[in-house]
Design a protein around this motif. Structure first.
Motif, PDB file in Angstrom:
ATOM      1  N   PHE A  39       0.841  -1.192   0.000  1.00  0.00           N
ATOM      2  CA  PHE A  39       0.000   0.000   0.000  1.00  0.00           C
ATOM      3  C   PHE A  39       0.873   1.239   0.000  1.00  0.00           C
ATOM      4  O   PHE A  39       1.983   1.228   0.533  1.00  0.00           O
ATOM      5  CB  PHE A  39      -0.879   0.058   1.260  1.00  0.00           C
ATOM      6  CG  PHE A  39      -1.828  -1.085   1.386  1.00  0.00           C
ATOM      7  CD1 PHE A  39      -3.073  -1.028   0.791  1.00  0.00           C
ATOM      8  CD2 PHE A  39      -1.486  -2.218   2.095  1.00  0.00           C
ATOM      9  CE1 PHE A  39      -3.949  -2.089   0.906  1.00  0.00           C
ATOM     10  CE2 PHE A  39      -2.354  -3.286   2.224  1.00  0.00           C
ATOM     11  CZ  PHE A  39      -3.595  -3.217   1.624  1.00  0.00           C
ATOM     12  N   LEU A  40       0.348   2.295  -0.562  1.00  0.00           N
ATOM     13  CA  LEU A  40       0.947   3.620  -0.436  1.00  0.00           C
ATOM     14  C   LEU A  40       0.046   4.405   0.506  1.00  0.00           C
ATOM     15  O   LEU A  40      -1.151   4.571   0.242  1.00  0.00           O
ATOM     16  CB  LEU A  40       1.027   4.311  -1.795  1.00  0.00           C
ATOM     17  CG  LEU A  40       1.501   5.762  -1.785  1.00  0.00           C
ATOM     18  CD1 LEU A  40       2.932   5.855  -1.238  1.00  0.00           C
ATOM     19  CD2 LEU A  40       1.416   6.355  -3.165  1.00  0.00           C
ATOM     20  N   ALA A  41       0.588   4.840   1.624  1.00  0.00           N
ATOM     21  CA  ALA A  41      -0.166   5.616   2.609  1.00  0.00           C
ATOM     22  C   ALA A  41       0.245   7.084   2.490  1.00  0.00           C
ATOM     23  O   ALA A  41       1.433   7.393   2.517  1.00  0.00           O
ATOM     24  CB  ALA A  41       0.114   5.091   4.008  1.00  0.00           C
ATOM     25  N   LYS A  42      -0.734   7.961   2.367  1.00  0.00           N
ATOM     26  CA  LYS A  42      -0.451   9.393   2.192  1.00  0.00           C
ATOM     27  C   LYS A  42      -1.158  10.198   3.276  1.00  0.00           C
ATOM     28  O   LYS A  42      -2.106   9.730   3.876  1.00  0.00           O
ATOM     29  CB  LYS A  42      -0.928   9.837   0.808  1.00  0.00           C
ATOM     30  CG  LYS A  42      -0.189   9.126  -0.329  1.00  0.00           C
ATOM     31  CD  LYS A  42      -0.803   9.424  -1.670  1.00  0.00           C
ATOM     32  CE  LYS A  42      -0.258  10.718  -2.206  1.00  0.00           C
ATOM     33  NZ  LYS A  42      -0.728  11.005  -3.569  1.00  0.00           N
ATOM     34  N   GLN A  43      -0.696  11.421   3.473  1.00  0.00           N
ATOM     35  CA  GLN A  43      -1.248  12.342   4.471  1.00  0.00           C
ATOM     36  C   GLN A  43      -1.193  11.702   5.848  1.00  0.00           C
ATOM     37  O   GLN A  43      -2.200  11.427   6.478  1.00  0.00           O
ATOM     38  CB  GLN A  43      -2.670  12.763   4.090  1.00  0.00           C
ATOM     39  CG  GLN A  43      -2.754  13.435   2.739  1.00  0.00           C
ATOM     40  CD  GLN A  43      -4.174  13.705   2.298  1.00  0.00           C
ATOM     41  OE1 GLN A  43      -5.112  13.560   3.055  1.00  0.00           O
ATOM     42  NE2 GLN A  43      -4.334  14.103   1.056  1.00  0.00           N
TER      43      GLN A  43
END
Length: 63
Positions: A39-43
């Protein structure tokens, strides 16, 4: 995906407002079927961890 989100918050103290599924890979197909989900987790928001007494996980922030 919710199980991964809660585990990351509990183990690492990281919450993310946006999650992007990148797929799954199987690192060791010759022995067992054990897919790893990416997964790419942002913010991100960093909070306190809630690790069990036997866990020794350290978070490393990079820029």
């Amino acid at each position: 995906m919710a199980i991964y989100q809660s585990e990351i918050e509990e183990e690492l103290g990281i919450k993310a407002d946006e999650w992007i599924a990148l797929g799954a890979i199987d690192l060791d197909t010759s022995i067992v079927h054990c897919p790893v989900h990416l997964f790419l987790a942002k913010q991100l928001t960093f909070t306190s961890t809630h690790q069990e007494g036997t866990e020794t996980i350290k978070t490393l922030k990079t820029s």
